[in-house]
Design a protein around this motif. Sequence first.
Motif, short mmCIF file in Angstrom:
data_model
loop_
_atom_site.label_atom_id
_atom_site.label_comp_id
_atom_site.label_asym_id
_atom_site.label_seq_id
_atom_site.Cartn_x
_atom_site.Cartn_y
_atom_site.Cartn_z
N LYS A 242 0.86 -1.19 0.00
CA LYS A 242 0.00 0.00 0.00
C LYS A 242 0.89 1.24 0.00
O LYS A 242 1.10 1.88 1.04
N LEU A 243 1.42 1.55 -1.16
CA LEU A 243 2.42 2.60 -1.25
C LEU A 243 1.84 3.98 -0.96
O LEU A 243 2.54 4.83 -0.40
N ASP A 244 0.57 4.21 -1.33
CA ASP A 244 -0.04 5.50 -1.05
C ASP A 244 -0.11 5.74 0.45
O ASP A 244 0.17 6.86 0.93
N HIS A 245 -0.46 4.69 1.20
CA HIS A 245 -0.54 4.82 2.66
C HIS A 245 0.86 5.04 3.24
O HIS A 245 1.03 5.82 4.19
N ALA A 246 1.85 4.34 2.69
CA ALA A 246 3.22 4.52 3.16
C ALA A 246 3.69 5.95 2.89
O ALA A 246 4.35 6.57 3.75
N CYS A 247 3.33 6.48 1.72
CA CYS A 247 3.70 7.86 1.40
C CYS A 247 3.07 8.84 2.40
O CYS A 247 3.72 9.81 2.85
N LYS A 248 1.84 8.57 2.77
CA LYS A 248 1.15 9.45 3.71
C LYS A 248 1.89 9.50 5.05
O LYS A 248 2.07 10.57 5.64
N LYS A 249 2.34 8.34 5.53
CA LYS A 249 3.04 8.29 6.82
C LYS A 249 4.40 9.00 6.74
O LYS A 249 4.83 9.65 7.69
N ILE A 250 5.07 8.88 5.60
CA ILE A 250 6.34 9.59 5.45
C ILE A 250 6.11 11.09 5.39
O ILE A 250 6.88 11.88 5.96
N ASN A 251 5.01 11.50 4.74
CA ASN A 251 4.68 12.93 4.72
C ASN A 251 4.41 13.45 6.13
O ASN A 251 4.83 14.55 6.49
N GLU A 252 3.70 12.63 6.93
CA GLU A 252 3.41 13.02 8.31
C GLU A 252 4.72 13.12 9.12
O GLU A 252 4.87 14.03 9.95
N PHE A 253 5.61 12.20 8.89
CA PHE A 253 6.91 12.25 9.57
C PHE A 253 7.64 13.54 9.23
O PHE A 253 8.15 14.24 10.11
N ALA A 254 7.68 13.88 7.94
CA ALA A 254 8.39 15.09 7.50
C ALA A 254 7.74 16.34 8.06
O ALA A 254 8.42 17.29 8.49
N LYS A 255 6.42 16.35 8.10
CA LYS A 255 5.69 17.51 8.63
C LYS A 255 6.04 17.72 10.10
O LYS A 255 6.28 18.85 10.55
N LYS A 256 6.06 16.62 10.87
CA LYS A 256 6.38 16.72 12.29
C LYS A 256 7.81 17.22 12.50
O LYS A 256 8.06 18.04 13.40
N VAL A 257 8.75 16.75 11.69
CA VAL A 257 10.13 17.21 11.81
C VAL A 257 10.21 18.71 11.56
O VAL A 257 10.88 19.46 12.29
N ARG A 258 9.52 19.19 10.52
CA ARG A 258 9.54 20.62 10.21
C ARG A 258 8.93 21.44 11.35
O ARG A 258 9.44 22.52 11.71
#
Length: 305
Positions: A242-258
């Motif tokens: 489920k690559l779309d879901h994996a992308c979403k979690k990576i986006n959330e990770f990046a958002k939190k870091v920022r």
Amino acid sequence: VLTTALPLGAHPISLKVTDSVGGSDTTQVDVTVEDTMPPSIQCPDSSIAECAGPGGAMVPVMVSAVDVCSAAVQVTNTRTAGGADASGLYPLATTSVTFTAADEVPNVATCALIVTVRDSLPPALVLPPGLSVDATMPAGAIVTYMASAVDLCGGGAAVTCLPPSGTLFPPNAADENHIVACDATDAQGNGAAGAFPVHVSGAGEQIGALGEVVRGLGLPRPLAKELDGKLREAARENDKGKLDHACKKINEFAKKVREEAGKKHPKIDAATAADLLAAARRIQAALGCGPAPGPARVPVSRSGL
């Protein structure tokens, strides 16, 4: 019989004989001592040397010559001006060397030999010890590398590698590698073969590596748990395809870091945040994610925020 030693040249010799009653007679003969024998010259056996450089090889080549009548024997050779010593640098080829010995008359003697310089050694391949790259797309990564060969005798050596540099290498399992096989052939047909591994880390392996980095940063426990949790969820979704879901979690990770890096009192410094975001972008590329929401740069904190 009269025996005497005479030097080279013409010698008048007077002979006198006397009988038992005192009668005698004399005569004179001319004796000429000539040197008609050539010197004795001894060539070494023909030699074979291995090429040691672009110019060929240093080869020792010396002869000896003696003459029964002449104390001095002049020796010359067709290779050098060294007389009885024709040692020197011989090219990659077969070279004939003739020596000539002359006495004072001069009587002449010759001998000849062959010096062969050959190249029987393979070239030395110069290959990477191994490459490890991150996938830059779901299909893997285009890998470039340098491979060359050094030939002791010069002249270069053609190198061929498979897969060639610039090939798209698919992602590997964590404990597997691609193998690049190379061979080289010099101008004399001597060949060498070698290989080196290439590992392409897919999205799953990159997510795992980023998780290890996060867990080793010493962040406050709640923040570390939240960031690590988002990466673990991304890894599970990736494993399920489920690559779309994996992308979403990576986006959330990046958002939190920022967010954390942009606070007045950030719990993640700007340099660390930049490294984490760069790793996240590489994972997004490996997953084939679309553009991530939010700014790509790390926000700069301002007083009063």
